[in-house]
Design a protein around this motif. Structure first.
Motif, PDB file in Angstrom:
ATOM      1  N   ILE A   1      -4.201 -19.797   9.821  1.00  0.00           N
ATOM      2  CA  ILE A   1      -3.873 -20.721  10.632  1.00  0.00           C
ATOM      3  C   ILE A   1      -4.059 -22.467  10.019  1.00  0.00           C
ATOM      4  O   ILE A   1      -2.980 -23.003   9.992  1.00  0.00           O
ATOM      5  CB  ILE A   1      -4.987 -21.082  11.892  1.00  0.00           C
ATOM      6  N   ARG A   2      -5.041 -22.481   8.857  1.00  0.00           N
ATOM      7  CA  ARG A   2      -4.824 -23.606   8.144  1.00  0.00           C
ATOM      8  C   ARG A   2      -3.854 -23.763   7.383  1.00  0.00           C
ATOM      9  O   ARG A   2      -3.360 -24.936   7.246  1.00  0.00           O
ATOM     10  CB  ARG A   2      -6.509 -23.708   7.674  1.00  0.00           C
TER      11      ARG A   2
ATOM     12  N   ALA B   1      -1.869 -21.696  17.720  1.00  0.00           N
ATOM     13  CA  ALA B   1      -2.469 -22.842  17.493  1.00  0.00           C
ATOM     14  C   ALA B   1      -2.114 -24.213  18.644  1.00  0.00           C
ATOM     15  O   ALA B   1      -3.013 -24.932  19.089  1.00  0.00           O
ATOM     16  CB  ALA B   1      -1.931 -23.592  16.228  1.00  0.00           C
TER      17      ALA B   1
ATOM     18  N   SER C   1      -6.233 -15.271  11.044  1.00  0.00           N
ATOM     19  CA  SER C   1      -7.719 -15.793  10.909  1.00  0.00           C
ATOM     20  C   SER C   1      -7.500 -17.330  10.695  1.00  0.00           C
ATOM     21  O   SER C   1      -6.302 -18.048  10.760  1.00  0.00           O
ATOM     22  CB  SER C   1      -7.977 -15.112   9.364  1.00  0.00           C
ATOM     23  N   ARG C   2      -8.533 -17.805  10.510  1.00  0.00           N
ATOM     24  CA  ARG C   2      -8.844 -19.341  10.306  1.00  0.00           C
ATOM     25  C   ARG C   2      -7.905 -19.620   9.118  1.00  0.00           C
ATOM     26  O   ARG C   2      -7.390 -20.698   8.969  1.00  0.00           O
ATOM     27  CB  ARG C   2     -10.173 -19.763  10.170  1.00  0.00           C
ATOM     28  N   THR C   3      -8.178 -18.960   8.005  1.00  0.00           N
ATOM     29  CA  THR C   3      -7.478 -19.240   6.487  1.00  0.00           C
ATOM     30  C   THR C   3      -5.828 -19.522   6.751  1.00  0.00           C
ATOM     31  O   THR C   3      -5.217 -20.274   6.584  1.00  0.00           O
ATOM     32  CB  THR C   3      -7.735 -18.264   5.646  1.00  0.00           C
TER      33      THR C   3
ATOM     34  N   LYS D   1      -9.470 -15.026  18.725  1.00  0.00           N
ATOM     35  CA  LYS D   1     -10.279 -14.143  18.734  1.00  0.00           C
ATOM     36  C   LYS D   1     -10.640 -13.562  19.992  1.00  0.00           C
ATOM     37  O   LYS D   1     -10.771 -12.531  20.523  1.00  0.00           O
ATOM     38  CB  LYS D   1     -11.609 -14.208  17.853  1.00  0.00           C
TER      39      LYS D   1
ATOM     40  N   SER E   1      -9.328 -20.659  15.820  1.00  0.00           N
ATOM     41  CA  SER E   1      -9.487 -19.151  15.308  1.00  0.00           C
ATOM     42  C   SER E   1     -10.293 -18.631  16.245  1.00  0.00           C
ATOM     43  O   SER E   1     -10.036 -17.260  16.688  1.00  0.00           O
ATOM     44  CB  SER E   1      -9.975 -19.038  14.029  1.00  0.00           C
ATOM     45  N   LEU E   2     -11.538 -19.170  16.678  1.00  0.00           N
ATOM     46  CA  LEU E   2     -12.272 -18.588  17.651  1.00  0.00           C
ATOM     47  C   LEU E   2     -11.592 -18.194  19.093  1.00  0.00           C
ATOM     48  O   LEU E   2     -11.980 -17.139  19.618  1.00  0.00           O
ATOM     49  CB  LEU E   2     -13.496 -19.545  18.128  1.00  0.00           C
TER      50      LEU E   2
ATOM     51  N   TYR F   1      -9.654 -25.897  13.006  1.00  0.00           N
ATOM     52  CA  TYR F   1      -9.255 -24.679  12.496  1.00  0.00           C
ATOM     53  C   TYR F   1     -10.330 -23.736  13.053  1.00  0.00           C
ATOM     54  O   TYR F   1      -9.927 -22.622  13.558  1.00  0.00           O
ATOM     55  CB  TYR F   1      -9.236 -24.535  10.989  1.00  0.00           C
ATOM     56  N   LYS F   2     -11.339 -24.028  13.078  1.00  0.00           N
ATOM     57  CA  LYS F   2     -12.459 -22.982  13.433  1.00  0.00           C
ATOM     58  C   LYS F   2     -12.530 -22.690  14.947  1.00  0.00           C
ATOM     59  O   LYS F   2     -12.262 -21.359  15.450  1.00  0.00           O
ATOM     60  CB  LYS F   2     -13.979 -23.322  12.980  1.00  0.00           C
TER      61      LYS F   2
END
Length: 333
Positions: free
Chosen positions: A262-263, A216, A258-260, A235, A231-232, A227-228
């Motif tokens: 990380i959030r 992050a 994943s984004r979840t 990836k 996460s991208l 967050y998106k």
């Protein structure tokens, strides 16, 4: 394009413009210009820029990602003429569409199929070959394949100097400052988050807290917001980069959170502990600085509770090019 180009139709890659060359209402050629390649050793060596601010200037480069002369119109000098006409209007169209100018064009030519004759005829410069690696869903291919010729075309006579100078002219800046993380940055970041308490339950915990926070932080340093976007960015990390961040290794590859995840981590972690860890990492990176540049900006229409206008002073190291501090403050009485 899908029917006649050997690479097929091109999906949209970041900012992209498509052109159609016509004559008497007949289509002669198709071109597309897309976002520049993130990494290209031959191009980067020719520009001479430092990797620490390379990522912040990639928006000033566009890639001629497709160029197709339709089969029934293969006539002498047509390709170089179409390419020259496209160059003349591209800079203006790019600024009008995306809000910032271009300084350089790049393209990659497969030497097994072409020699780059039209680019040479249009005064493009051959600067070397790629290493042969290609982008995949997991980052980059493990082994090199076919190397490509790299051609560049400055849209201004001093484009190389503008891109490589330590401080970018204000007219070419776009968005928040970004930097490119080095391998040392990736390796060191998780270490500074190792002592932060993990707020998650132990059950089902797959990714180490230090890894999630390091990714992050790295994404944010590279200009990602939200967050998106983080996460991208994660990836897109190669397997080597994921290993440096100490990602979870399963089924023969390193997996990123994943984004979840990380959030969840960023909303529950202790903000003071996170801020302290980032300050320690920043101080370590700036240990080589022998001089500091100090600047401040006044925030328009930003008034504190005492009726005083707010200011943001910042300090940047000359050697590390890192921002040591950036803090909101009010005018001293």
């Amino acid at each position: 394009m899908a029917a006649h180009h050997y690479l097929g139709a091109l999906p949209k890659i970041g900012h992209t413009l498509w052109y159609v060359a016509t004559y008497k209402e007949q289509w002669l050629a198709l071109l597309s210009f897309s976002a520049a390649a993130w990494k290209c050793a031959a191009r980067d060596a020719w520009i001479g820029w430092d990797f620490r601010y390379q990522y912040d200037r990639l928006h000033l480069i566009a890639n001629n990602s497709r160029f197709l002369i339709l089969p029934e119109h293969h006539v002498p000098n047509l390709a170089s003429r179409v390419l020259a006409l496209s160059e003349r209007r591209l800079a203006q169209d790019w600024r009008a569409r995306f809000g910032y100018p271009l300084l350089l064009l790049e393209t990659f030519v497969d030497p097994q199929r072409f020699r780059g004759t039209i680019y040479r005829a249009a005064n493009w410069r051959y600067v070397g070959d790629t290493c042969g690696y290609r982008r995949t869903r997991d980052g980059y291919s493990a082994a090199p394949s076919s190397a490509k010729h790299v051609f560049v075309r400055p849209l201004q006579a001093n484009a190389q100097a503008y891109l490589s100078r330590p401080v970018l002219d204000p007219q070419y800046r776009h968005g928040a400052p970004k930097l490119m993380l080095s391998a040392e940055h990736m390796v060191s970041l998780p270490t500074y988050f190792a002592d932060i308490p993990d707020p998650r339950r132990g059950q089902g915990r797959r990714h180490p807290l230090a890894t999630v926070l390091a990714i992050a932080a790295g994404a944010t340093l590279c200009g990602m917001h939200g967050y998106k976007a983080i996460s991208l960015w994660a990836k897109d990390l190669s397997q080597k980069a994921r290993a440096r961040f100490r990602c979870c290794y399963r089924n023969g590859h390193y997996a990123v959170p994943s984004r979840t995840v990380i959030r969840e981590v960023l909303t529950r972690v202790d903000p003071q502990a996170l801020d302290l860890a980032l300050q320690c990492w920043n101080a370590q990176q700036a240990s080589t600085d022998e001089g500091l540049a100090i600047d401040a900006k006044t925030m328009c229409n930003a008034i504190d509770t005492d009726g005083r206008q707010s200011h943001i002073p910042s300090t940047v190291g000359h050697q590390a090019h890192s921002c040591h501090t950036e803090k909101k403050s009010a005018r001293c009485p």
